[in-house]
Motif scaffolding. Sequence first.
Motif: not given
Length: 451
Positions: A364-365, A372-375, A383-384
Amino acid sequence: MANTKSIHGEWSSRFAYILAATGSAVGLGNIWKFPYITGENGGGAFVLVYLGCVVAIGIPIMMAETLMGRRGRQSPINTLGTLATEAGANKNWHYLGWMGVIAGILILSYYSVIAGWAIAYVFKAIFGGFSSDSVVIKQVFDDLIANPKQLVFWHTVFMVATMSVVMRGVKGGLEKAVQFLMPALLALLVLLVGYAMTTGDAYFQGLSFLFSPDFSEIDSDAVLTAMGHAFFTLGLGMGAIMVYGSYLPSNVSITRTSMYIAGADTIVALLAGIAIFPLVFANGLEPGSGPGLIFQTLPIAFGNMTGGWLFGVLFFVLLVFAALTSSISLVEPVVAWMVENKGFSRVKASVISGFVIWLLGVCVALSFNIWSEFKIFDKTIFNFLDDLTAKVMLPIGGFCIAVFAGWIMQQKHVREELDLPDAQFEIWRFLACYVAPGSVFIVFLHVLGVF
Ligand code: TRP
């Protein structure tokens, strides 16, 4: 069974329970999350839906969850198994306990990262990092979350603190910590509200943002967010209050304590909102600027006011403690289960669960910076996990708890635990059997686009 005790001990008094359960409810959810999601969802109408959910869904489900815990007297997984057997229902109900354990682990993994931000801010406050310039303050925040080493470090500090309290058993340190924490936190929030009043027009702009509802601002996702937050902020739907209820002496009124807890929780959230939004408007910030909202506003107040250094340090220290008394309730269900079913000591159970949560928290950190690009489904890991738990798992958990207490348990057992006059009992039953599960169901259908 009604007079048995849990093997893990019992609260020393009714007051101790209220403190612990309020400690579980009041946390980052009130001070960090409530303001920023209110900002993202347009203000007043969102607040109104949230308040409605607390009253019509939250309080009845809190009563249901607590009474199930007190009757079962074990970790949520085993409590559900025992109560299902007692009611002649399917044993598979204990999987509801498992879902709660998993939700708790997922929530704590990101909760700890945010609590880590608060610890970092204690040190920023001490070393004079706050100023009256909102641009500087924003930069301080952006620098922090862009730094993976710092985030992981503070997250680690918070997890170690959480697990060292859990190891000692929830009663020991917790009861004492909360006793001074709650009043102090309240006093500082009132001080911040006092500061907000000095912002002139912005103060009224803030109040009107929070309290004049404009329903064109909300859609079904906002309603789901508000409902999910009612579960989150009260600490419902995953067994936290069930396990606390399992340590509750038999003669304490579940109805009255539930109302106190929900009342205190709501007051803290509203005060936080009243303190923050005037600052948002006075400094030309965006209400919808997301999870950094309190970190980008409150330091400005501390930077400006006389004695702001001291109050700033105190505020973030208290915020960390408020987070700590909440995080404990998130792991207690899994720790209690390991002690009951695996025969682990509390220490061993705490170390194992703490390590798993810590590892997830590291992901998470990193989701705030290098990952931050891993979605996942178009969302960052943070957010997930936040959406999965608050908007899916907690409402489903709460739905099942209401159904279990309202429809599955023998009503004479429920009556015995709630010990209410007939008319009041019927009101609770109506809310728990129809209103609470019905609302969750309808909101879900709406979000899924069924109608
Ligand atoms: N209620 C806490 C807060 O607002 C967080 C929390 C503690 C929680 N225990 C919980 C959330 C159980 C969901 C379920 O910060």
